[in-house]
Each structure stands twice: as C-alpha cells, then as structure tokens.
Design a protein around this motif. Structure first.
Motif, PDB file in Angstrom:
ATOM      1  N   ASP A 178      -7.832  -7.116   0.712  1.00 12.85           N
ATOM      2  CA  ASP A 178      -9.144  -6.877   1.317  1.00 12.85           C
ATOM      3  C   ASP A 178     -10.268  -7.240   0.350  1.00 12.85           C
ATOM      4  O   ASP A 178     -10.116  -7.149  -0.866  1.00 12.85           O
ATOM      5  N   TYR A 193      -2.956  -3.816  -9.293  1.00 15.57           N
ATOM      6  CA  TYR A 193      -2.944  -4.178  -7.869  1.00 15.57           C
ATOM      7  C   TYR A 193      -4.159  -5.021  -7.526  1.00 15.57           C
ATOM      8  O   TYR A 193      -5.291  -4.633  -7.807  1.00 15.57           O
ATOM      9  N   HIS A 229      -5.741  -3.157 -17.640  1.00 12.66           N
ATOM     10  CA  HIS A 229      -5.064  -2.085 -18.369  1.00 12.66           C
ATOM     11  C   HIS A 229      -3.674  -2.510 -18.832  1.00 12.66           C
ATOM     12  O   HIS A 229      -2.858  -1.666 -19.202  1.00 12.66           O
ATOM     13  N   ASP A 230      -3.418  -3.812 -18.793  1.00 16.82           N
ATOM     14  CA  ASP A 230      -2.164  -4.384 -19.278  1.00 16.82           C
ATOM     15  C   ASP A 230      -0.941  -3.733 -18.620  1.00 16.82           C
ATOM     16  O   ASP A 230      -0.053  -3.210 -19.300  1.00 16.82           O
ATOM     17  N   PRO A 231      -0.873  -3.802 -17.294  1.00 15.43           N
ATOM     18  CA  PRO A 231       0.274  -3.163 -16.622  1.00 15.43           C
ATOM     19  C   PRO A 231       1.528  -4.030 -16.744  1.00 15.43           C
ATOM     20  O   PRO A 231       1.411  -5.263 -16.759  1.00 15.43           O
ATOM     21  N   LEU A 279      -1.126   4.297  -0.939  1.00 18.77           N
ATOM     22  CA  LEU A 279      -2.409   4.085  -0.264  1.00 18.77           C
ATOM     23  C   LEU A 279      -2.281   4.233   1.247  1.00 18.77           C
ATOM     24  O   LEU A 279      -3.277   4.188   1.957  1.00 18.77           O
ATOM     25  N   MET A 287     -12.767  -0.106 -14.105  1.00 16.51           N
ATOM     26  CA  MET A 287     -11.354   0.015 -13.721  1.00 16.51           C
ATOM     27  C   MET A 287     -10.493   0.328 -14.952  1.00 16.51           C
ATOM     28  O   MET A 287      -9.529   1.087 -14.870  1.00 16.51           O
ATOM     29  N   ARG A 325       1.077   4.167 -10.072  1.00 12.86           N
ATOM     30  CA  ARG A 325      -0.221   3.485 -10.060  1.00 12.86           C
ATOM     31  C   ARG A 325      -0.732   3.209 -11.467  1.00 12.86           C
ATOM     32  O   ARG A 325      -1.425   2.231 -11.705  1.00 12.86           O
ATOM     33  N   ASP A 326      -0.381   4.112 -12.375  1.00  9.38           N
ATOM     34  CA  ASP A 326      -0.826   3.953 -13.759  1.00  9.38           C
ATOM     35  C   ASP A 326      -0.215   2.703 -14.398  1.00  9.38           C
ATOM     36  O   ASP A 326      -0.800   2.113 -15.295  1.00  9.38           O
ATOM     37  N   LYS A 334       0.838  -1.209   0.000  1.00  5.31           N
ATOM     38  CA  LYS A 334       0.000   0.000   0.000  1.00  5.31           C
ATOM     39  C   LYS A 334       0.868   1.252   0.000  1.00  5.31           C
ATOM     40  O   LYS A 334       0.517   2.260  -0.609  1.00  5.31           O
ATOM     41  N   LYS A 385     -11.030  -9.407  -8.937  1.00  4.09           N
ATOM     42  CA  LYS A 385      -9.975  -8.449  -8.568  1.00  4.09           C
ATOM     43  C   LYS A 385      -8.734  -8.672  -9.438  1.00  4.09           C
ATOM     44  O   LYS A 385      -8.046  -7.721  -9.803  1.00  4.09           O
ATOM     45  N   GLN A 436      -9.458  -7.100 -12.703  1.00  8.60           N
ATOM     46  CA  GLN A 436      -9.374  -5.640 -12.592  1.00  8.60           C
ATOM     47  C   GLN A 436      -7.919  -5.170 -12.555  1.00  8.60           C
ATOM     48  O   GLN A 436      -7.579  -4.131 -13.111  1.00  8.60           O
ATOM     49  N   ALA A 437      -7.080  -5.976 -11.904  1.00  6.79           N
ATOM     50  CA  ALA A 437      -5.661  -5.601 -11.814  1.00  6.79           C
ATOM     51  C   ALA A 437      -4.994  -5.681 -13.188  1.00  6.79           C
ATOM     52  O   ALA A 437      -4.042  -4.963 -13.468  1.00  6.79           O
ATOM     53  N   LEU A 438      -5.522  -6.539 -14.029  1.00  6.98           N
ATOM     54  CA  LEU A 438      -4.846  -6.872 -15.292  1.00  6.98           C
ATOM     55  C   LEU A 438      -5.401  -6.112 -16.500  1.00  6.98           C
ATOM     56  O   LEU A 438      -4.770  -6.075 -17.555  1.00  6.98           O
TER      57      LEU A 438
END
Lengths: 275, 322
Positions: free
Chosen positions: A51, A47, A118-120, A19, A67, A42-43, A14, A111, A114-116
C-alpha cells in the motif's frame, strides 16, 4: 511468492506480521512462535508494504529515522543509520523533502529504506518494484540481490511480475485462491518432467525426423520452426548429433529445454480454478 | 554513486527497550505540530491571562497589610468574583482566607482562559494525529514495528498531553510560583503548599478525558476537518444546552441573578463538558460549595476516558483486519 491478484499474498504477509487477525493456525518465523511472538517477529522483520503508506508531514530522512527509532535504535544512531540507508537506496537529496511530495517510485525507495533501516535478518517485500521506471526497477532488483547474496538476508518477495522473480529468486511459492499450489526451487521448477532439447535444423527435415523416431524420441514442432525433442537419453546430446550426421542435416541451434515460469504459473492458476 | 555511499553495512548496537518506543511517537508528533506557526502563536497567547490572577494574588498579599489594596480586593470579591462571604472575612482576618483566595484565582485561571485555549488547541492538533495516519495508511508502518495499539494510543495521546501541559499545568505552577514571589513573606508557602498538588491533579482531570475524547473523534474519520467540527460542536453545543436548560426558569422574570431566582445551576451540569470539568476542578481545589455530589461528574469523565480509548483501539484493530 507469486500469485494472481486476490490470491492472498498480501494477506498472508500481513498475517505473518499480525497486521490482520488470525483465526487459526500456528508456525514459526525465524525460530519464533507465530502468532504468539508476533511482536518479536516484527522486531526482526523488515516489511515493505504494497500500500501507498507514509507518515504525513515528515521528510524522507525523518521518516526513515523514525522507523529506526520505533525499532529500538537510539535517536542519534537512528539518524546516522537513516542517512546510510537512504544513500544505499539512492534517495539522494530528495531525503530532505516532505514525503507527501514524493513520486510513487520515490515512495517505493523510501519504504524499502524504512524496511531495511534496523538491519533485519528477514525482509518481506510486497510488490517492491511497482511504480518504478525500468532503470529504477533494475536498481531495486540489484539491491535485493546484493542483500540476499552478499549480506545473507532472507528475502520474501511477493509479486506478480514474473521477470522480477526470475531475476532474483531461488525458491518459488505460487499461491492461488488462498492456497499454496507450487513450492520448489527455481532450478527444479525449470527442469522439464522429461529430458527435452530444443533443436533448430537446416536441411533434410524429413530424414532427421525419421531418424529421431527410430531412436525412440518424441518430436513436436513449434510454430517458430524449433523442434522439441523429448525422450529418455535425449540429454545425451551426442545421439542427436549422430542422427543429424547420418541424415546429413545441419543443426543450427541445440539447447536443453527449460520450463518457463509463465507456463508453471498459468498451469498452477488454471489448476486452482478447476479444483 | 555519491562518494559517501558506503553500500549496505550491518548495524550492530544495543536497542532501546520496547516500553520507551511510544516516546518516539510522541516526540515525532510534537516536532511535527511544533512546526505550525499558528500553534506557537496560540501557545504564547495562552500564557498571557496568567497576568490577571498574578495581579490578583499580588493585590491580596499587599491587602493583608495595606488598606488601599484591601479595598480593591473586597470590591473584587463582592463584584466580579461573587464571593461576598470572603469579602467579609477579608475585613476581619485576611490571612485566614489566603488559601481560598489563591485557590479561587488559580481555579478561575483554569476554568476560563485555559479551558478556552485548551479547546482551541486540541481542535487544531488532535484531528491531525490519528485521522492523518488513517488517511495515509501510516498505521501499516507503525504496526509493522513491535508496537501494540495501546502503545500507539499512548504515544499519540502524549502529544496532546504535552501541549495541554504547556498551557495548563506549566502556567498554573508558574502562577503559584509568581504568587509566592510576589508575596511579602515566604511563610505563605506553609499555608499554600498543597496548591501545586491540586494544580497537578486538576491538570490530570482536564487533560486525560479531553485527550481521550479528542483522539476518539480523530479516529472516527479520515477527514480531519470533520473531527475538528465534532470537537468544537461538543463544547459549544454542550455549553449552549446547559445555558438554555439552566436559565429557562428565568425567562420572563426580569434581570435578577440566578442566586436570587434560586435557579438550580447543577441540575444540567452533565450535559456540558465545560461545566462537568468545572465541577470536578472546583472540587479538586476544595472550593465546591454545590449541593450536588461531584461523583457523577467524575464518573462521566472516567467513562469518556475509558470509552474513548477503547473506541480508538477498536478502530485501529478494525483497520488491521481484513
């Protein structure tokens, strides 16, 4: 990233993402200055929080597309990408249901999607296999491996489930009481400090042990009957075979010994408690 | 594995600018709230009162040339609208009071039906915005993206701005347009051109502080019903307190009206959000005849906006701190 409960794994993550408030320290993440460029970080990071968090009222596909949009994907492209990723994460037709009705396992998959979405280039997964049944856990670990090995993603996996680490990780960081206690590759950590062999024999045990002693090796008997042979040159397996032949002992099993992750983990944690 | 599963594929494309990302928060919030049947019903009902001032403007414009309509308007100005001064002028030169009559009618629309609709609407939707996110820990998802607390607040506030605009600004402007269309000649635009601008400014004065107050209540608790309760209590208790304090001098002195009793209606204005807003809106429409300055009321609204926003921000940051 391994550590007992309360060791600071989630707080560190975090903190990396801004965060939690950071009082001191600096560094770089993906070449970006941390904490100064935390929003840029973060961009580029996906993550998966530990939680149980969700945006109430949205369906699975809407939550993933939302997201994507927050990460800058245009509206239509975000939706298209959300469909692609939910398929990859095996969410199936459940994606049209409200996220509030999802089981814990489904929420984990959501989750992950959602983390994936945007192809980080860098994924931070905080306890990604919590709440998954064994089949889904295997599938999740397979996906993580695929992303790391076939698509070149850097992945930080935070967990206290040691088999997960063994299954997918190349490097291990062990945190305890908020400090890094161990940081090395899995390969190096697995190597014992001295060359060691685990040998199981049938026949003249006394003579074999005496032969090993004469050769300068240290032998420890394990409760299951396996002999742990340590000493310089023991990795030259032929010398052990020669001693066995000379003492007319049959070798039933002979394997180079490796440190177990459990041992390393417990040592690191107990060392932190004593320090 | 489904036949359409292509496995993982890289995404290459151009990302939207960071500044427009709060719009997605707003759009998502609007879409979610729009699904509520109760809200759609409320929006429809909120538009119905537009008919009353529209008929009023129509009658006034007819009254400029037609004596029958003029009598109706004079009776209305003397009676329910409590403006005998305008009634006198209506007899002498109706055109000279056109701007004031239009403004009074539109202000009345803002002050009574739209204010009640606004209180009800925000009471229904605002608590769902931030308190839901706090309860479901959705803030972790929002802030794992490149969003700042300010952008989040703007995105959430925009949801309320949108719906309030739908029941205040849009009907207000529609009412003005109806007034122009119902007038016998287009020259009325020349005399009333500033009213749409006043509607816009009055909408901002109404929407911005009320939104800040509503989201600050929403950020106070993870239980949205408590936020709703606090919201309604603020308006109801404020109005009740104002009525009690203002009407206290009349107790035991018969049923005479407040003007005859020389009751100071502006002394306790600031205890009631309804009356504070009313004072500012009346001033914006150029109809404020009260002796008290409008600035305390403006300052109160500004303070609510600033303190409310800062409070929400601090609540969010506190959630993100260990």
């Amino acid at each position: 990233m391994l550590g007992p409960n309360g060791s600071g794994k989630s707080t560190l993550i975090k903190s990396l993402l801004g965060l939690v408030r950071n009082h001191q320290g600096a560094g770089t993440v993906l070449g970006l200055q941390w904490p100064r460029e935390v929003r840029e970080i973060r961009d580029r990071v996906g993550y998966l929080p530990e939680d149980d968090c969700y945006i109430a009222g949205l369906t699975g596909i809407e939550a993933v597309a939302f997201m994507a949009n927050l990460s800058g994907l245009p509206k239509t492209e975000g939706l298209r990408r959300a469909h692609e990723i939910t398929d990859f994460c095996d969410i199936g037709e459940e994606k049209y249901r409200s996220v509030e009705a999802y089981s814990t396992g489904m929420r984990q998959k959501l989750k992950f999607a959602q983390a994936l979405v945007h192809d980080p280039p860098f994924l931070i997964l905080d306890e990604p296999t919590t709440g998954l049944d064994p089949d889904q856990r295997d599938a999740m670990l397979r996906r993580i491996r695929t992303l790391a090995r076939e698509h070149g993603k850097s992945i930080l996996l935070s967990t206290h489930i040691l088999p997960d680490v063994k299954a997918v990780c190349d490097q291990v960081v062990i945190l305890a009481r908020g400090k890094v206690r161990v940081y090395d590759s899995m390969e190096n950590l697995s190597k014992p400090a001295e060359p060691t062999l685990n040998v199981m024999i049938y026949g003249q045990k006394k003579a074999f042990l005496s032969g090993l002693d004469k050769a300068g090796y240290t032998v420890t008997a394990k409760p299951d009957g396996t002999l742990k042979i340590t000493g310089t040159g023991v990795d030259q397996v032929s010398s052990v075979w020669d001693i066995a032949a000379a003492t007319k002992t049959s070798i039933r099993r002979l394997v180079p010994a490796q440190n177990s992750l459990e041992e390393i983990f417990f040592q690191a944690v107990s060392a932190s408690e004593h320090s | 594995m489904p036949v359409h599963d292509l496995g993982y594929r890289k995404w290459v494309g151009r990302r939207n600018h960071r500044l427009i990302r709060p719009l997605f928060i707003a759009r998502s919030g609007i879409t979610l709230i729009w699904r509520r049947r109760m809200l759609k019903l409320l929006l429809m009902v909120a538009w119905l009162p537009i008919a009353i001032p529209a008929i009023g403007i129509f009658c006034f414009e007819q009254g400029v040339t037609d004596v029958t309509y003029r009598r109706i308007i004079i009776r209305t100005l003397q009676g329910p609208m409590e403006r005998p001064d305008l009634a006198t002028q209506m007899l002498q030169d109706p055109v000279s009071i056109r701007h004031e009559v239009w403004s009074t009618l539109i202000l009345g629309f803002f002050r009574v039906p739209q204010l009640y609709s606004m209180v009800l609407l925000i009471g229904l939707i605002a608590p769902l915005l931030i308190s839901y996110d706090l309860r479901s820990k959705a803030y972790l998802q929002y802030f794992s993206r490149p969003l700042s607390p300010n952008e989040y607040i703007i995105g959430k506030s925009a949801v309320i701005w949108f719906f309030l605009g739908m029941i205040t600004t849009l009907p207000g402007l529609t009412l003005y347009l109806l007034g122009v269309l119902l007038s016998p000649e287009i020259s009325v635009v020349g005399m009333t051109w500033d009213i749409p601008l006043r509607i816009l400014v009055a909408s901002v004065a109404l929407i911005v502080p009320t939104t800040a107050l509503a989201i600050s209540y929403s950020a106070c608790t993870v239980e949205n019903r408590y936020a709703s309760f606090a919201w309604f209590a603020t308006w109801i208790m404020g109005s009740v307190a104002y009525q009690i304090l203002t009407n206290a001098p009349r107790v035991g002195r018969g049923r005479r009206n407040r003007i005859d009793m020389d009751v100071d209606t502006e002394r306790w204005l600031l205890v009631s959000p309804h009356h504070t807003l009313g004072k500012v809106e009346t001033w914006i429409f150029g109809l404020d005849a009260g002796e008290a300055s409008v600035w305390p009321a403006i300052l109160i609204l500004l303070a609510i906006t600033i303190i409310g926003t800062l409070f929400v921000r601090s609540r969010l940051i506190a959630r993100l701190s260990v």
